[in-house]
Design an enzyme around this catalytic site. Structure first.
Site, short mmCIF file in Angstrom:
data_model
loop_
_atom_site.label_atom_id
_atom_site.label_comp_id
_atom_site.label_asym_id
_atom_site.label_seq_id
_atom_site.Cartn_x
_atom_site.Cartn_y
_atom_site.Cartn_z
N LYS A 20 0.83 -1.20 0.00
CA LYS A 20 0.00 0.00 0.00
C LYS A 20 0.88 1.26 0.00
CE LYS A 20 -3.85 1.82 2.85
NZ LYS A 20 -4.65 1.50 4.07
N SER A 96 -9.62 1.09 3.43
CA SER A 96 -8.93 1.96 2.51
C SER A 96 -7.91 1.24 1.62
CB SER A 96 -8.20 3.06 3.29
OG SER A 96 -7.19 2.51 4.13
N SER A 120 -9.52 -1.38 7.47
CA SER A 120 -9.00 -1.10 6.13
C SER A 120 -8.27 -2.25 5.45
CB SER A 120 -8.09 0.13 6.18
OG SER A 120 -8.85 1.29 6.34
#
Length: 370
Positions: A20, A96, A120
């Protein structure tokens, strides 16, 4: 596909990994999929988890997209583009850590890393039909991970199967031990309000797995959800609030940040009291049943076309956010409901019992295959 925001070619010839874009990779900027950080300087050193990947001979292939500034649950992003949901087209990828989940679902890597502050990792895992683990808080190093200061956030892996998820933990967690025997384990099923097909799917899974079960209510979950929101709002405002002044933060996230600015000190104090109370409640439940089970999400993932209001979608995290507040390890296992849409089974274990959590998940899946 808006999954990868930067291609990389680092490391050896081992497992293929993506991370990420809140995780530092030396020589590359960390932008958190935000136009406000478009001109961020290159990171000076690898995050500890990235160094662990490289030390293990993994191939680091790219940085993945996310819900801007890791402050949203849908994964929609107008600047980088929204990652497609490879297995469930037209549905949100979840946030997310949207790109990290989608990369695994698309087969672009063997495993990926995301971060989980309020669901997330587990939410996008459930939306995209993959496995996602939030380890015990503090177990995986966050050095070099955005935001620098947090009482909620955890680095966690995504994988397409349980064995690869276990392999990922072996790579990123130097304290990871052999998985324990799970003979005689009892699962406490937490009663929650969820879509009828979600409940039916998971009831059938747990019945077929044939573990001893008991009902294990957690009456403090709703309060813990609200407390988790208060904490994430204050901590995200502290970390990212200054970016609103650039005028470059997307409207949905800017709106949430400005609302988060108004989190009062007394609300935060109440949240910390709730954290202590709900942690004790979960610990007491786990003393009776070493694993707790419930849906990852209360409903199927929304269609992208219906998910524009990010704040309205926050309720997706009703069953996951409380365990960020407490710090217990939690895992989302992918299944499919009667409507051929994704359903996640969330399992929760005691703090530090990440190996037991994964062992029970592996045993459950093996039993379903018999």
């Amino acid at each position: 596909m808006a999954i990868v925001v930067e291609k990389l070619k680092l490391g050896g010839q081992g497992l293929r990994v993506m991370v990420k874009d809140t995780i530092d990779v030396a020589g590359h900027p960390t932008r958190a999929s935000s136009r406000a950080l478009e001109h961020a300087p290159d990171a000076e050193r690898h995050a500890d988890v990235v160094q662990a990947l490289l030390d293990a001979g993994c191939q680091l292939l790219g940085k993945t997209s996310l819900h801007e500034l890791a402050f949203g649950t849908t994964g929609l992003n107008a600047w980088t583009g929204t990652a497609d949901n490879p297995r469930y087209p037209g549905r949100i990828p979840g946030g997310s850590s949207s790109g990290s989940a989608a990369a695994v679902a698309a087969g672009l890597c063997d495993f990926s890393l995301g971060t989980d502050t309020g669901g997330s990792v587990r939410i996008p895992a459930a939306c995209c039909g993959v496995f996602g683990l939030k380890p015990t808080f503090g177990r995986i190093s966050r050095a070099g991970v955005m935001p620098a200061q947090t009482s909620l956030d955890c680095v966690g892996p995504f994988a397409a199967n349980i064995e690869m998820l276990i392999n990922a933990m072996k790579v990123i967690d130097p304290t990871f031990k052999a998985l324990p025997d799970v003979t005689g384990i009892r699962i406490g099923v937490v009663p929650v309000q969820a879509h009828a097909e979600v409940r039916a799917t998971l009831d059938a899974v747990l019945e077929a797995a044939d573990f001893a079960q008991c009902e294990m209510p957690l009456p403090g979950m709703q309060a813990a959800y609200g407390a988790g929101l208060a904490v994430i709002n204050r901590e995200t405002w502290n970390a990212c609030g200054h970016l609103v002044e650039t005028g470059l933060v997307g409207a949905d996230v800017a709106g949430r940040l400005l609302a988060a600015r108004d989190t009062r000190d007394d609300a935060l104090a109440d949240a910390e009291r709730c954290r202590a109370a709900f942690t004790a409640e979960v610990d007491a439940a786990l003393a009776q049943c070493p694993i707790l089970a419930m849906p990852t999400m209360p409903d199927y993932p929304a269609r992208v076309a219906d998910a524009a209001d990010t704040r309205a979608a926050i309720g997706m995290t009703a069953f996951v956010r409380p365990f960020n507040l407490t710090g217990h390890p939690a895992l989302s296992i992918p299944f499919e409901g009667a409507s051929k849409l994704p359903v996640g089974l969330q399992l929760v274990a005691a703090k530090g019992a990440d190996e037991l959590l994964l062992a029970v998940a592996r045993e459950l899946l093996q039993r379903l295959e018999q």
